[in-house]
Design a protein around this motif. Structure first.
Motif, PDB file in Angstrom:
ATOM      1  N   UNK A   1      11.725   8.494  -1.231  1.00 41.34           N
ATOM      2  CA  UNK A   1      11.448   7.485  -0.215  1.00 41.34           C
ATOM      3  C   UNK A   1       9.976   7.123  -0.157  1.00 41.34           C
ATOM      4  N   UNK A   2       9.668   6.072   0.561  1.00 36.24           N
ATOM      5  CA  UNK A   2       8.294   5.596   0.716  1.00 36.24           C
ATOM      6  C   UNK A   2       7.535   6.561   1.625  1.00 36.24           C
TER       7      UNK A   2
ATOM      8  N   UNK B   1       1.818   2.266  -4.197  1.00 32.98           N
ATOM      9  CA  UNK B   1       2.305   3.631  -4.008  1.00 32.98           C
ATOM     10  C   UNK B   1       3.638   3.872  -4.710  1.00 32.98           C
ATOM     11  N   UNK B   2       4.608   2.987  -4.475  1.00 35.00           N
ATOM     12  CA  UNK B   2       5.929   3.204  -5.049  1.00 35.00           C
ATOM     13  C   UNK B   2       5.909   3.084  -6.569  1.00 35.00           C
ATOM     14  N   UNK B   3       5.093   2.175  -7.096  1.00 35.00           N
ATOM     15  CA  UNK B   3       4.964   2.043  -8.555  1.00 35.00           C
ATOM     16  C   UNK B   3       4.301   3.285  -9.155  1.00 35.00           C
ATOM     17  N   UNK B   4       3.334   3.827  -8.431  1.00 35.56           N
ATOM     18  CA  UNK B   4       2.654   5.021  -8.918  1.00 35.56           C
ATOM     19  C   UNK B   4       3.590   6.232  -8.895  1.00 35.56           C
ATOM     20  N   UNK B   5       4.425   6.325  -7.855  1.00 37.27           N
ATOM     21  CA  UNK B   5       5.410   7.408  -7.790  1.00 37.27           C
ATOM     22  C   UNK B   5       6.375   7.328  -8.969  1.00 37.27           C
ATOM     23  N   UNK B   6       6.779   6.113  -9.314  1.00 45.88           N
ATOM     24  CA  UNK B   6       7.682   5.939 -10.444  1.00 45.88           C
ATOM     25  C   UNK B   6       6.999   6.316 -11.754  1.00 45.88           C
ATOM     26  N   UNK B   7       5.727   5.963 -11.891  1.00 43.39           N
ATOM     27  CA  UNK B   7       5.005   6.273 -13.119  1.00 43.39           C
ATOM     28  C   UNK B   7       4.809   7.784 -13.272  1.00 43.39           C
TER      29      UNK B   7
END
Length: 436
Positions: A46-47, A294-300
Motif C-alpha cells: 500500500x501507499x 514513492x509508488x514507482x520507487x517501491x516497485x523498482x
C-alpha cells in the motif's frame, strides 16, 4: 420468508453439531490463511504516505563508467554521490529536499546500569521529518541552524528512548554517541510507515529496534573528524576534498514538490544539471536521468518481494482445498436429507424454495466460519509479528480486511454449497414418499 429459511437452516445445523463444527472449522482455517496473507500483502504494497506520495521524488543519475555500458540495461545505482547530493541540497528545487544514509555507532547510556551498545539509525536533514510525516512523542525536529553548524543533536526512536530514560521525556538530556555528547531534541512516536520507509531507502529495520536520526552534516563531519575519510564500497575516500569529487554512491536523496504537476519542471532541471556535469567529465554514460515517485520507487526496489506474492497464491490454493473439503461435507450432510426434501416437494415447495433454503443454510455456516476465521487471522498476524518486527509494524487489519473476511467466508460457503444443493434438488418426491 428469509427469516423462515434462516430458522430452518439453524435448526438443521443443530441436528448434527459435530459435522457443522467440522465445516465451520474447515472454512475458518482456509479464510484465516488467505486473509492474514492478504493483509500482509496489502500493508506492504500500500501507499505508505498517501497524502504526498505523488509529490515525493527520487532522482537517479548513472555514475557508472562507460566501459561495458549496454543501453537500456537496468544497472544504475540506487543511490548518489555526496557531490551530487550536496549540489541538490543547495539547488532550491522543490519545496523541500533531504539527503540521508544509514549510520551505525556505539551509544553510551547515561545510566551506569546499562552497558554501551551499537545502535543503527539514519543521518538526514531537517526536511526529512516534514516530508515523511514523522510523528513525535516528545520534542521536535532540530532547526535549520543545527543542520548548518553540524550540531550534535539527535532524535531517538521510542524504544531506545524508553531503554535509556524510561517513560519520562528525555528532551534536553544528553547521550554519548561514538564518544561525543549529543543532546536529545525529540523522540519518535509509534510510526507505522517506518517499515516501508526503511525499505524505500534500500535498508532494513534494525533487528533490535534501536534507532535514531542525526543531522546529515553532523554524521559527515563525525566520519571525517574521527577517521579523516569516508567508507565507500569497502574503501575509504581520504579527506573532504576527495569526498567532494568522488563518484562513490552511498546517499539517498528525495525532493518534495508543491504539486505532482511540478514533476516535469523538476525533470527538466535534472536533465540540465546532468548535462552540466557531463561537461565537467562526469556521468560518462548517456543513460536517461530518472525521477521516481514513492509508488514507482517501491516497485523498482521490489519492496513487495515475489515470495510474498507467492505466499498469497499458496494461501488461495489452501482456501480452494478447504472448499473442496467443505463440498464433500455438505454433500454428506444434504444426502441424508433426501426424505425431507421429498416431503417438502410433495407439499408444494419448488426447487427454488429448496435452493434458497440450502443456500441460506450454507451462508450461516459461512458467517460462523468468518467469525472464527477472523479470530484465527488475528492470532496468525500476532504470531507472525512476534517473529518479524517488519510485519508487526506494517500489518494492521483495517475495516476493508475485516469486510473481506466475511465476504470471502460467505462466498466460499455458498460456492461450496452449490453442487450439494443442486444434487439435493434432483430428488424425486414420489420415490421418497413411496419409500416411507
Amino acid at each position: 420468508m428469509f427469516g423462515y429459511y434462516l430458522m430452518l437452516g439453524v435448526r438443521s445445523l443443530r441436528r448434527n453439531p459435530f459435522l457443522t463444527a467440522l465445516m465451520v472449522l474447515t472454512l475458518a482455517i482456509g479464510v484465516a490463511a488467505s486473509v492474514s496473507t492478504l493483509t500482509i500483502l496489502h500493508a506492504m504494497s500500500g501507499d505508505p504516505i498517501p497524502s504526498r506520495s505523488d509529490r515525493l521524488f527520487v532522482p537517479q543519475f548513472d555514475l557508472n563508467p562507460k566501459e561495458g555500458y549496454i543501453p537500456g540495461a537496468d544497472d544504475v545505482d540506487m543511490q548518489m554521490a555526496y557531490m551530487d547530493a550536496n549540489n541538490l541540497l543547495r539547488s532550491g528545487q522543490g519545496e523541500r529536499r533531504t539527503a540521508l544514509y544509514g549510520v551505525s555507532m556505539p551509544l553510551e547510556p547515561p545510566r551506569s546500569d546499562i552497558a554501551a551498545f551499537n545502535a543503527s539509525g539514519l543521518a538526514a536533514t531537517r526536511d526529512f521529518f516534514a516530508m515523511f510525516d514523522v510523528p513525535f512523542r516528545h520534542g521536535q525536529a532540530w532547526s535549520e541552524q543545527d543542520d548548518a553548524r553540524r550540531a550534535n543533536v539527535v532524535v531517538l526512536g521510542s524504544e531506545v528512548a524508553e531503554k535509556l530514560f524510561g517513560q519520562a521525556s528525555p528532551v534536553g538530556k544528553q547521550v554519548r554517541m561514538k564518544g561525543q555528547p549529543f543532546t536529545v531534541v525529540g523522540v519518535l512516536d509509534n510510526w507505522v510507515p517506518v517499515t516501508r520507509y526503511y525499505k524505500l531507502v534500500g535498508g532494513e529495520l534494525p533487528p533490535t529496534g534501536e534507532e535514531f536520526i542525526i543531522p546529515f552534516s553532523t554524521a559527515i563531519g563525525m566520519e571525517l573528524s574521527v577517521y579523516g575519510s569516508m567508507w565507500c564500497n569497502g574503501q575509504r575516500d581520504s579527506g573532504y576534498a576527495a569526498l567532494l569529487t568522488s563518484n562513490c554512491t552511498w546517499i539517498q536523496f528525495w525532493f518534495e514538490t508543491r504539486s505532482s504537476l511540478d514533476r516535469a519542471e523538476l525533470q527538466t532541471w535534472l536533465d540540465n544539471y546532468a548535462a552540466e556535469q557531463r561537461k565537467l567529465g562526469r556521468l560518462p554514460r548517456s543513460a536517461p536521468n530518472e525521477l521516481y515517485n514513492v509508488m514507482e520507487w517501491m516497485e523498482k526496489l521490489k519492496v513487495v518481494g515475489n515470495d510474498t506474492r507467492l505466499s498469497a497464491w499458496l494461501a488461495f490454493g489452501f482456501l480452494i482445498l478447504c472448499l473442496v473439503n467443505t463440498i464433500g461435507l455438505l454433500m454428506a450432510k444434504f444426502s441424508v436429507r433426501a426424505t425431507e426434501v421429498g416431503v417438502r416437494r410433495a407439499l408444494g415447495a419448488s426447487r427454488g424454495d429448496i435452493v434458497r433454503q440450502f443456500l441460506v443454510e450454507t451462508s450461516v455456516v459461512g458467517l460462523a466460519g468468518g467469525v472464527l476465521g477472523l479470530g484465527l487471522a488475528f492470532a496468525a498476524l500476532a504470531l507472525i509479528g512476534m517473529q518479524s518486527r517488519d510485519v508487526a509494524a506494517a500489518a494492521r487489519m483495517d475495516w476493508q480486511m475485516l469486510a473481506l473476511t466475511f465476504v470471502m467466508s460467505v462466498a466460499a460457503a455458498v460456492i461450496a454449497g452449490l453442487l450439494p444443493t443442486w444434487r439435493a434438488c434432483q430428488v424425486t418426491p414420489a420415490i421418497q414418499l413411496k419409500s416411507q
